[in-house]
Design a protein around this motif. Structure first.
Motif, short mmCIF file in Angstrom:
data_model
loop_
_atom_site.label_atom_id
_atom_site.label_comp_id
_atom_site.label_asym_id
_atom_site.label_seq_id
_atom_site.Cartn_x
_atom_site.Cartn_y
_atom_site.Cartn_z
N LEU A 1 0.84 -1.20 0.00
CA LEU A 1 0.00 0.00 0.00
C LEU A 1 0.87 1.25 0.00
CD1 LEU A 1 -2.78 1.37 0.27
CD2 LEU A 1 -2.49 1.19 2.75
N ASP A 2 1.96 1.25 0.77
CA ASP A 2 2.87 2.39 0.78
C ASP A 2 3.51 2.61 -0.58
OD1 ASP A 2 2.38 3.18 3.34
OD2 ASP A 2 4.12 2.18 4.20
N VAL A 3 3.90 1.56 -1.24
CA VAL A 3 4.51 1.69 -2.56
C VAL A 3 3.51 2.30 -3.55
CG1 VAL A 3 5.42 0.39 -4.54
CG2 VAL A 3 6.19 -0.14 -2.22
N VAL A 4 2.29 1.82 -3.52
CA VAL A 4 1.26 2.34 -4.42
C VAL A 4 0.94 3.79 -4.10
CG1 VAL A 4 -1.17 2.10 -5.07
CG2 VAL A 4 0.27 0.08 -4.89
N THR A 5 0.83 4.12 -2.81
CA THR A 5 0.53 5.49 -2.41
C THR A 5 1.66 6.43 -2.83
OG1 THR A 5 -0.69 4.64 -0.51
CG2 THR A 5 -0.08 6.95 -0.45
N GLY A 6 2.90 6.01 -2.61
CA GLY A 6 4.03 6.84 -3.03
C GLY A 6 4.04 7.07 -4.53
N SER A 7 3.72 6.05 -5.28
CA SER A 7 3.65 6.19 -6.74
C SER A 7 2.55 7.15 -7.16
CB SER A 7 3.42 4.83 -7.40
OG SER A 7 4.48 3.96 -7.09
N ALA A 8 1.41 7.07 -6.49
CA ALA A 8 0.29 7.96 -6.80
C ALA A 8 0.64 9.41 -6.48
CB ALA A 8 -0.96 7.53 -6.04
N ILE A 9 1.29 9.62 -5.33
CA ILE A 9 1.70 10.98 -4.97
C ILE A 9 2.70 11.52 -5.98
CG2 ILE A 9 2.95 12.34 -3.24
CD1 ILE A 9 1.66 10.52 -1.11
N GLY A 10 3.64 10.69 -6.39
CA GLY A 10 4.59 11.10 -7.41
C GLY A 10 3.92 11.46 -8.72
N ASP A 11 2.91 10.69 -9.10
CA ASP A 11 2.18 10.95 -10.34
C ASP A 11 1.44 12.28 -10.26
OD1 ASP A 11 1.21 10.27 -12.96
OD2 ASP A 11 -0.72 9.81 -12.00
N VAL A 12 0.82 12.55 -9.12
CA VAL A 12 0.11 13.82 -8.95
C VAL A 12 1.10 14.98 -9.00
CG1 VAL A 12 -1.20 15.21 -7.28
CG2 VAL A 12 -1.84 12.84 -7.68
N ALA A 13 2.27 14.80 -8.39
CA ALA A 13 3.28 15.86 -8.42
C ALA A 13 3.77 16.12 -9.83
CB ALA A 13 4.44 15.49 -7.50
N VAL A 14 3.96 15.06 -10.61
CA VAL A 14 4.40 15.23 -12.00
C VAL A 14 3.32 15.94 -12.80
CG1 VAL A 14 4.91 13.98 -14.14
CG2 VAL A 14 6.00 13.28 -12.01
N CYS A 15 2.08 15.55 -12.62
CA CYS A 15 0.98 16.21 -13.34
C CYS A 15 0.85 17.67 -12.94
CB CYS A 15 -0.34 15.48 -13.10
SG CYS A 15 -0.43 13.87 -13.89
N ALA A 16 1.06 17.97 -11.65
CA ALA A 16 0.89 19.34 -11.17
C ALA A 16 2.01 20.26 -11.64
CB ALA A 16 0.83 19.35 -9.64
N THR A 17 3.24 19.74 -11.71
CA THR A 17 4.37 20.60 -12.07
C THR A 17 4.73 20.53 -13.54
OG1 THR A 17 6.00 18.87 -11.57
CG2 THR A 17 5.37 20.34 -9.77
N GLY A 18 4.50 19.40 -14.16
CA GLY A 18 4.86 19.24 -15.56
C GLY A 18 6.33 18.87 -15.76
N ASP A 19 7.11 18.87 -14.70
CA ASP A 19 8.53 18.54 -14.78
C ASP A 19 8.73 17.21 -14.06
OD1 ASP A 19 11.25 18.43 -14.96
OD2 ASP A 19 11.63 20.16 -13.69
N ALA A 20 8.80 16.14 -14.82
CA ALA A 20 8.84 14.80 -14.23
C ALA A 20 10.08 14.58 -13.38
CB ALA A 20 8.76 13.74 -15.32
N THR A 21 11.22 15.04 -13.82
CA THR A 21 12.46 14.79 -13.09
C THR A 21 12.47 15.50 -11.75
OG1 THR A 21 13.62 14.59 -15.19
CG2 THR A 21 14.97 14.91 -13.24
N ALA A 22 12.15 16.78 -11.75
CA ALA A 22 12.15 17.55 -10.50
C ALA A 22 11.05 17.05 -9.55
CB ALA A 22 11.97 19.03 -10.79
N ALA A 23 9.89 16.77 -10.09
CA ALA A 23 8.78 16.31 -9.25
C ALA A 23 9.11 14.97 -8.60
CB ALA A 23 7.50 16.19 -10.07
N ALA A 24 9.71 14.08 -9.36
CA ALA A 24 10.08 12.77 -8.80
C ALA A 24 11.12 12.91 -7.70
CB ALA A 24 10.59 11.86 -9.90
N ARG A 25 12.11 13.77 -7.93
CA ARG A 25 13.14 13.98 -6.91
C ARG A 25 12.57 14.59 -5.64
NH1 ARG A 25 17.78 16.30 -10.92
NH2 ARG A 25 18.40 14.29 -11.78
N TRP A 26 11.75 15.64 -5.79
CA TRP A 26 11.18 16.29 -4.61
C TRP A 26 10.21 15.39 -3.88
CZ3 TRP A 26 13.05 20.06 -1.97
CH2 TRP A 26 13.87 21.00 -2.57
#
Length: 108
Positions: A53-78
């Motif tokens: 569940l933690d792995v899935v939740t972390g992936s979902a949060i990362g996906d939302v961050a990428v969609c919100a910022t548009g910068d996949a590399t920076a969003a994934a790192r942050w």
């Protein structure tokens, strides 16, 4: 869907962070159950489910961050950095509580 995510990005990020924090608390509680109950089949399977569940939740949060910022590399790192700090805080708090409950005897 992309437009609605863009309009509600902050709200979605807040919900994601709350969900992640809640899942970390649940993970810490299950870790305590494993510690108290010993390694049994049911406890191990529930523990594995919580980690998944933690792995899935972390992936979902990362996906939302990428969609919100548009910068996949920076969003994934942050996102990874924030989740790492949050997990470290939870584990540190659990360690402090455990050490206070079970102090080590003084050595001469």
């Amino acid at each position: 869907m992309g437009r609605s995510v863009g309009r509600h990005a902050v709200t979605l990020l807040r919900i994601g962070h709350l969900a992640r924090a809640g899942s970390l608390v649940v993970l810490a509680l299950f870790a305590r159950v494993v510690e108290v109950a010993g390694a049994g089949r049911l406890v191990d399977s529930v523990h594995t489910s919580v980690i998944t569940l933690d792995v899935v939740t972390g992936s979902a949060i990362g996906d939302v961050a990428v969609c919100a910022t548009g910068d996949a590399t920076a969003a994934a790192r942050w996102t990874g950095a924030v989740l790492t700090v949050l997990a470290t805080c939870v584990l540190s708090a659990q360690t402090l509580v455990h050490e206070r409950a079970h102090p080590q005897p003084a050595r001469d």
